[in-house]
Design a protein around this motif. Structure first.
Motif, PDB file in Angstrom:
ATOM      1  N   SER A  18       0.982  26.073 -12.013  1.00 39.58           N
ATOM      2  CA  SER A  18       1.240  27.435 -11.533  1.00 39.58           C
ATOM      3  C   SER A  18       0.135  28.348 -12.024  1.00 39.58           C
ATOM      4  O   SER A  18      -0.016  28.567 -13.228  1.00 39.58           O
ATOM      5  CB  SER A  18       2.604  27.918 -12.037  1.00 39.58           C
ATOM      6  OG  SER A  18       2.828  29.252 -11.628  1.00 39.58           O
ATOM      7  N   SER A 137       5.111  30.882  -4.985  1.00 42.71           N
ATOM      8  CA  SER A 137       5.309  30.781  -6.433  1.00 42.71           C
ATOM      9  C   SER A 137       6.565  29.970  -6.702  1.00 42.71           C
ATOM     10  O   SER A 137       7.344  29.669  -5.787  1.00 42.71           O
ATOM     11  CB  SER A 137       5.413  32.170  -7.074  1.00 42.71           C
ATOM     12  OG  SER A 137       6.538  32.873  -6.564  1.00 42.71           O
ATOM     13  N   ILE A 138       6.763  29.618  -7.965  1.00 42.76           N
ATOM     14  CA  ILE A 138       7.941  28.853  -8.364  1.00 42.76           C
ATOM     15  C   ILE A 138       9.133  29.794  -8.471  1.00 42.76           C
ATOM     16  O   ILE A 138       9.083  30.802  -9.180  1.00 42.76           O
ATOM     17  CB  ILE A 138       7.699  28.149  -9.708  1.00 42.76           C
ATOM     18  CG1 ILE A 138       6.531  27.165  -9.587  1.00 42.76           C
ATOM     19  CG2 ILE A 138       8.953  27.432 -10.168  1.00 42.76           C
ATOM     20  CD1 ILE A 138       6.120  26.542 -10.916  1.00 42.76           C
ATOM     21  N   LEU A 141      13.292  25.925 -11.493  1.00 40.64           N
ATOM     22  CA  LEU A 141      12.897  24.632 -12.055  1.00 40.64           C
ATOM     23  C   LEU A 141      14.143  23.918 -12.556  1.00 40.64           C
ATOM     24  O   LEU A 141      14.963  24.524 -13.260  1.00 40.64           O
ATOM     25  CB  LEU A 141      11.933  24.816 -13.230  1.00 40.64           C
ATOM     26  CG  LEU A 141      10.528  25.349 -12.951  1.00 40.64           C
ATOM     27  CD1 LEU A 141       9.860  25.715 -14.273  1.00 40.64           C
ATOM     28  CD2 LEU A 141       9.699  24.288 -12.230  1.00 40.64           C
ATOM     29  N   VAL A 150      11.421  21.419  -8.114  1.00 44.05           N
ATOM     30  CA  VAL A 150      10.905  22.777  -7.981  1.00 44.05           C
ATOM     31  C   VAL A 150      11.297  23.342  -6.624  1.00 44.05           C
ATOM     32  O   VAL A 150      11.094  22.688  -5.589  1.00 44.05           O
ATOM     33  CB  VAL A 150       9.366  22.795  -8.128  1.00 44.05           C
ATOM     34  CG1 VAL A 150       8.830  24.218  -7.928  1.00 44.05           C
ATOM     35  CG2 VAL A 150       8.941  22.245  -9.479  1.00 44.05           C
ATOM     36  N   VAL A 163       5.092  19.850 -14.699  1.00 43.53           N
ATOM     37  CA  VAL A 163       4.806  21.216 -14.246  1.00 43.53           C
ATOM     38  C   VAL A 163       4.111  21.948 -15.393  1.00 43.53           C
ATOM     39  O   VAL A 163       4.569  21.907 -16.534  1.00 43.53           O
ATOM     40  CB  VAL A 163       6.090  21.971 -13.849  1.00 43.53           C
ATOM     41  CG1 VAL A 163       5.769  23.427 -13.497  1.00 43.53           C
ATOM     42  CG2 VAL A 163       6.768  21.282 -12.674  1.00 43.53           C
ATOM     43  N   GLY A 165       2.448  25.668 -16.656  1.00 44.98           N
ATOM     44  CA  GLY A 165       2.324  27.106 -16.428  1.00 44.98           C
ATOM     45  C   GLY A 165       0.968  27.609 -16.875  1.00 44.98           C
ATOM     46  O   GLY A 165       0.652  27.580 -18.065  1.00 44.98           O
ATOM     47  N   SER A 171       3.614  35.205 -17.780  1.00 43.87           N
ATOM     48  CA  SER A 171       3.871  34.011 -16.989  1.00 43.87           C
ATOM     49  C   SER A 171       5.312  33.947 -16.501  1.00 43.87           C
ATOM     50  O   SER A 171       6.257  33.920 -17.287  1.00 43.87           O
ATOM     51  CB  SER A 171       3.566  32.767 -17.832  1.00 43.87           C
ATOM     52  OG  SER A 171       4.057  31.601 -17.220  1.00 43.87           O
ATOM     53  N   THR A 173       6.443  31.347 -14.942  1.00 43.19           N
ATOM     54  CA  THR A 173       6.861  29.975 -15.218  1.00 43.19           C
ATOM     55  C   THR A 173       7.441  29.871 -16.625  1.00 43.19           C
ATOM     56  O   THR A 173       8.497  29.254 -16.827  1.00 43.19           O
ATOM     57  CB  THR A 173       5.672  29.010 -15.064  1.00 43.19           C
ATOM     58  OG1 THR A 173       5.093  29.183 -13.769  1.00 43.19           O
ATOM     59  CG2 THR A 173       6.121  27.564 -15.226  1.00 43.19           C
TER      60      THR A 173
END
Length: 272
Positions: A18, A137-138, A141, A150, A163, A165, A171, A173
């Protein structure tokens, strides 16, 4: 990340990163080189422009050389000749051609380059085998013993073995994994705003530093970049108040810093 104890060969492993700024594309390059299937997701519609200058130094010089990008990084460096310090009226107090405030010693092997220029170089170095998902974007999770599921903001759902970040100070993530960032960040008592502007001061590969004598603002700096066609402007203040809001850096900075279109006052620099 898989926790079942099963060892997979890299060519059978998928990795999601990410963030497509500096760390993300660099990691993607090396993982891809060693056989991993790599996907990079970036919430911006493309590589993000702007940002301050970055110093490539120490081990990073060796990494860049091994990636085959060091010569291009040097070609696109800021190539500053020196710096000066000015007072409230723009009068020069001192100058040097031995170092700059942003990049250190001029004769150092280190390289100062704009963040977005470095990002473009690293992105290009990765080649076509790395999958980039821009404007996404994520969202969620979910990890079990074998994989990470995801769900992206676009609604697409995929699974990965790992995964990572690499999406900056604030962040998203890390927030999904560790919780709200205010529980983990420590405010250092100051803020720095950086933006691009035309080179109205006529700086020639030069940097000008100004430190205020009193008040909450601790100083400002401007440097010419990209063959003097642009400038990067820096201004900072001291504040004991930490950032607030869902996007603290952006919501706070927009209320304080001048917009990128602001003209620098005073015409040409008197000392440069």
């Amino acid at each position: 990340m898989s926790t079942s104890g099963e060892t997979k060969h890299p060519k059978d492993m998928s990795v999601l990163i990410s963030g497509a700024s500096i760390g993300g594309p660099t990691l993607a390059y090396w993982l891809n080189r060693y056989g991993f299937h790599v996907t990079v997701v970036e919430r911006a519609p493309g590589l993000r422009p702007g940002g301050q200058a970055i110093d490539v130094r120490g081990p990073a010089l060796e990494v860049a050389e091994r990636m085959g990008v060091l010569d291009e990084i040097r070609r696109q460096s800021t190539a500053l000749r020196g710096m000066s310090v000015v007072d409230d009226d723009g009068n020069e107090l001192s100058r040097t051609t031995e170092h700059t405030a942003s990049g250190g010693r001029i004769d150092s092997p280190d390289v100062e380059i704009l963040r977005d220029d470095l990002a473009r170089i690293l992105f290009a170095a990765g080649g076509d085998e790395i999958e980039y998902l821009f404007d996404d974007s994520i969202a969620t999770l979910e990890q079990d013993d074998n994989e990470v599921r995801v769900v992206f903001r676009s609604g697409t759902a995929r699974t990965f073995d790992l995964v990572v970040g690499a999406d900056g100070v604030h962040s998203h993530t890390r927030g999904l994994v560790f919780g709200a960032e205010e529980n983990h960040l420590r405010h250092l008592g100051s803020y720095l705003g950086v933006w691009s502007a035309p080179n109205h001061l006529g700086l020639d590969r030069w940097e000008v530093l100004y430190r205020m004598r009193d008040g909450d603002q601790w100083g400002a700096m401007v440097m010419s970049v990209r063959d003097n066609t642009e400038a990067r402007v820096f201004i900072g203040i001291e504040s004991d108040q930490p950032p607030r809001g869902s996007s603290p850096a952006m919501s706070w900075s927009r209320s304080v810093w001048w917009p990128a279109s602001t003209r620098m006052p005073g015409g040409r620099c008197r000392s440069c």
